[in-house]
Motif scaffolding. Structure first.
Motif, short mmCIF file in Angstrom:
data_model
loop_
_atom_site.label_atom_id
_atom_site.label_comp_id
_atom_site.label_asym_id
_atom_site.label_seq_id
_atom_site.Cartn_x
_atom_site.Cartn_y
_atom_site.Cartn_z
N CYS A 58 -12.73 -39.86 -11.62
CA CYS A 58 -13.81 -40.83 -11.72
C CYS A 58 -13.08 -42.09 -11.95
CB CYS A 58 -14.68 -40.50 -13.12
SG CYS A 58 -15.74 -41.76 -13.56
N GLY A 59 -12.88 -42.66 -10.74
CA GLY A 59 -12.30 -43.95 -10.62
C GLY A 59 -11.55 -44.11 -9.25
N ARG A 60 -10.55 -44.75 -8.92
CA ARG A 60 -10.01 -45.12 -7.59
C ARG A 60 -8.96 -44.23 -7.32
NH1 ARG A 60 -12.57 -49.94 -6.51
NH2 ARG A 60 -13.02 -51.20 -8.17
N ALA A 61 -8.89 -43.99 -6.18
CA ALA A 61 -7.66 -43.15 -5.39
C ALA A 61 -7.11 -43.93 -4.29
CB ALA A 61 -8.19 -41.78 -4.92
N ARG A 62 -5.97 -43.64 -3.97
CA ARG A 62 -5.32 -44.38 -2.76
C ARG A 62 -4.62 -42.97 -1.99
NH1 ARG A 62 -0.22 -48.00 -4.64
NH2 ARG A 62 1.19 -46.69 -3.80
N ASP A 63 -4.06 -43.50 -0.84
CA ASP A 63 -3.21 -42.66 -0.04
C ASP A 63 -4.08 -41.74 0.45
OD1 ASP A 63 -1.06 -44.17 -0.68
OD2 ASP A 63 -0.47 -42.94 -2.41
N PRO A 105 -10.91 -46.65 -16.83
CA PRO A 105 -11.96 -47.58 -17.76
C PRO A 105 -12.89 -48.40 -16.63
CG PRO A 105 -9.46 -47.94 -18.32
CD PRO A 105 -9.38 -47.06 -17.00
N GLU A 106 -13.82 -48.82 -17.10
CA GLU A 106 -14.60 -49.62 -16.15
C GLU A 106 -14.05 -50.99 -15.94
OE1 GLU A 106 -17.86 -49.16 -15.30
OE2 GLU A 106 -17.70 -47.28 -16.00
N ALA A 132 -10.64 -27.05 -17.36
CA ALA A 132 -10.33 -28.67 -17.14
C ALA A 132 -9.07 -28.90 -17.87
CB ALA A 132 -11.49 -29.40 -17.16
N SER A 133 -8.18 -29.85 -17.48
CA SER A 133 -7.23 -30.68 -18.32
C SER A 133 -7.69 -32.01 -18.02
CB SER A 133 -5.95 -30.30 -18.24
OG SER A 133 -5.48 -30.43 -16.81
N THR A 134 -7.75 -32.72 -18.93
CA THR A 134 -8.51 -34.24 -18.78
C THR A 134 -7.43 -35.30 -18.94
OG1 THR A 134 -9.04 -34.19 -21.14
CG2 THR A 134 -10.83 -33.54 -19.63
N VAL A 135 -7.44 -36.26 -18.26
CA VAL A 135 -6.61 -37.59 -18.41
C VAL A 135 -7.63 -38.61 -18.34
CG1 VAL A 135 -4.80 -38.94 -17.45
CG2 VAL A 135 -4.66 -36.42 -16.93
N LEU A 136 -7.47 -39.32 -19.70
CA LEU A 136 -8.56 -40.58 -20.04
C LEU A 136 -7.60 -41.57 -19.94
CD1 LEU A 136 -11.33 -41.74 -20.71
CD2 LEU A 136 -10.86 -41.31 -23.04
N PHE A 137 -7.76 -42.67 -19.08
CA PHE A 137 -7.02 -43.90 -18.95
C PHE A 137 -7.58 -44.97 -20.09
CE2 PHE A 137 -5.88 -41.74 -15.23
CZ PHE A 137 -4.65 -42.04 -15.07
N PRO A 177 -7.78 -48.99 -21.33
CA PRO A 177 -7.54 -50.33 -20.61
C PRO A 177 -6.13 -50.83 -21.09
CG PRO A 177 -9.57 -50.38 -22.07
CD PRO A 177 -9.13 -48.78 -22.26
N LYS A 178 -5.60 -51.36 -19.91
CA LYS A 178 -4.38 -52.30 -20.46
C LYS A 178 -4.42 -53.32 -21.52
CE LYS A 178 -2.35 -51.19 -16.14
NZ LYS A 178 -1.60 -51.76 -14.70
N THR A 179 -5.59 -53.94 -21.55
CA THR A 179 -5.80 -55.03 -22.56
C THR A 179 -7.23 -54.68 -22.91
OG1 THR A 179 -6.61 -56.55 -20.67
CG2 THR A 179 -4.40 -56.77 -21.17
N GLY A 180 -7.42 -55.41 -23.93
CA GLY A 180 -9.02 -55.52 -24.63
C GLY A 180 -9.13 -54.22 -25.56
N ALA A 181 -10.42 -53.94 -25.82
CA ALA A 181 -10.65 -53.01 -27.14
C ALA A 181 -10.75 -51.50 -26.69
CB ALA A 181 -12.13 -53.32 -27.48
N THR A 182 -9.83 -51.09 -27.35
CA THR A 182 -9.56 -49.61 -27.33
C THR A 182 -10.11 -48.56 -28.42
OG1 THR A 182 -7.42 -49.45 -28.07
CG2 THR A 182 -7.66 -49.83 -25.68
N ALA A 183 -11.21 -49.11 -29.12
CA ALA A 183 -11.73 -48.67 -30.35
C ALA A 183 -12.52 -47.19 -30.18
CB ALA A 183 -12.42 -49.62 -31.11
N ASN A 184 -13.05 -47.17 -28.86
CA ASN A 184 -13.71 -45.95 -28.31
C ASN A 184 -12.81 -44.94 -27.75
OD1 ASN A 184 -16.12 -47.15 -29.51
ND2 ASN A 184 -16.47 -48.31 -27.60
#
Length: 149
Positions: free
Chosen positions: A131-136, A104-105, A63-68, A70-77
């Motif tokens: 683990c999230g949304r897809a399009r197309d 992110p949630e 596996a190679s992982t991509v963790l997005f 949040p654009k705004t808000g806390a990113t401490a975790n």
């Protein structure tokens, strides 16, 4: 008090003109027009099965992982960003891996679409798990890249 809703139906001509564009083309145009959420309706699920027969093969790969973050808000975790400036995450796809993506949630935009999936395939990814949304969705299927969402 009149409680009727005002309704209008698009003309056949308008529907024919819009039919030349994909849902993603329209969403991108709505983004440029600053329409909130670009017309996206959250939490809709595809209930029809994908075209063609079900996959019977099993894909096994690192596996190679991509963790997005949040654009705004806390990113401490979240870990520190490690994508070099001027690079796109998809260009860092490791060959012969399954790319595992988590958004992110509460995020409403998609983390994977047809163009990104095709790029991953060109870079020799073995599959993608989202683990999230897809399009197309139709484009995703057409790449032949196994995608789970």
């Amino acid at each position: 008090k009149d409680r009727r809703m005002a309704t209008s139906r698009p003309t056949k001509d308008l529907l024919q003109k819009l039919g030349k564009y994909t849902a993603c083309d329209i969403a991108d145009a709505l983004l440029k027009l600053k329409v909130p959420n670009a017309g996206f309706l959250a939490d809709l699920k595809l209930f029809t099965p994908p075209s063609g027969s079900p996959r019977s093969e099993i894909t096994i790969a690192p596996a190679s992982t991509v963790l997005f973050a949040p654009k705004t808000g806390a990113t401490a975790n979240y870990p520190d960003a490690n994508i070099p400036s001027g690079k796109h995450y998809v260009d860092l796809t490791q060959p012969e891996t399954i790319v595992v993506m988590k958004q992110p949630e509460g995020q409403k935009c998609a983390v994977l679409g047809g163009i990104m999936a095709l790029r991953m395939k060109v870079l020799n990814a073995n599959g993608v798990v989202i683990c999230g949304r897809a399009r197309d969705i139709v484009e995703l299927e057409s790449t032949g890249l196994p995608v789970s969402y």
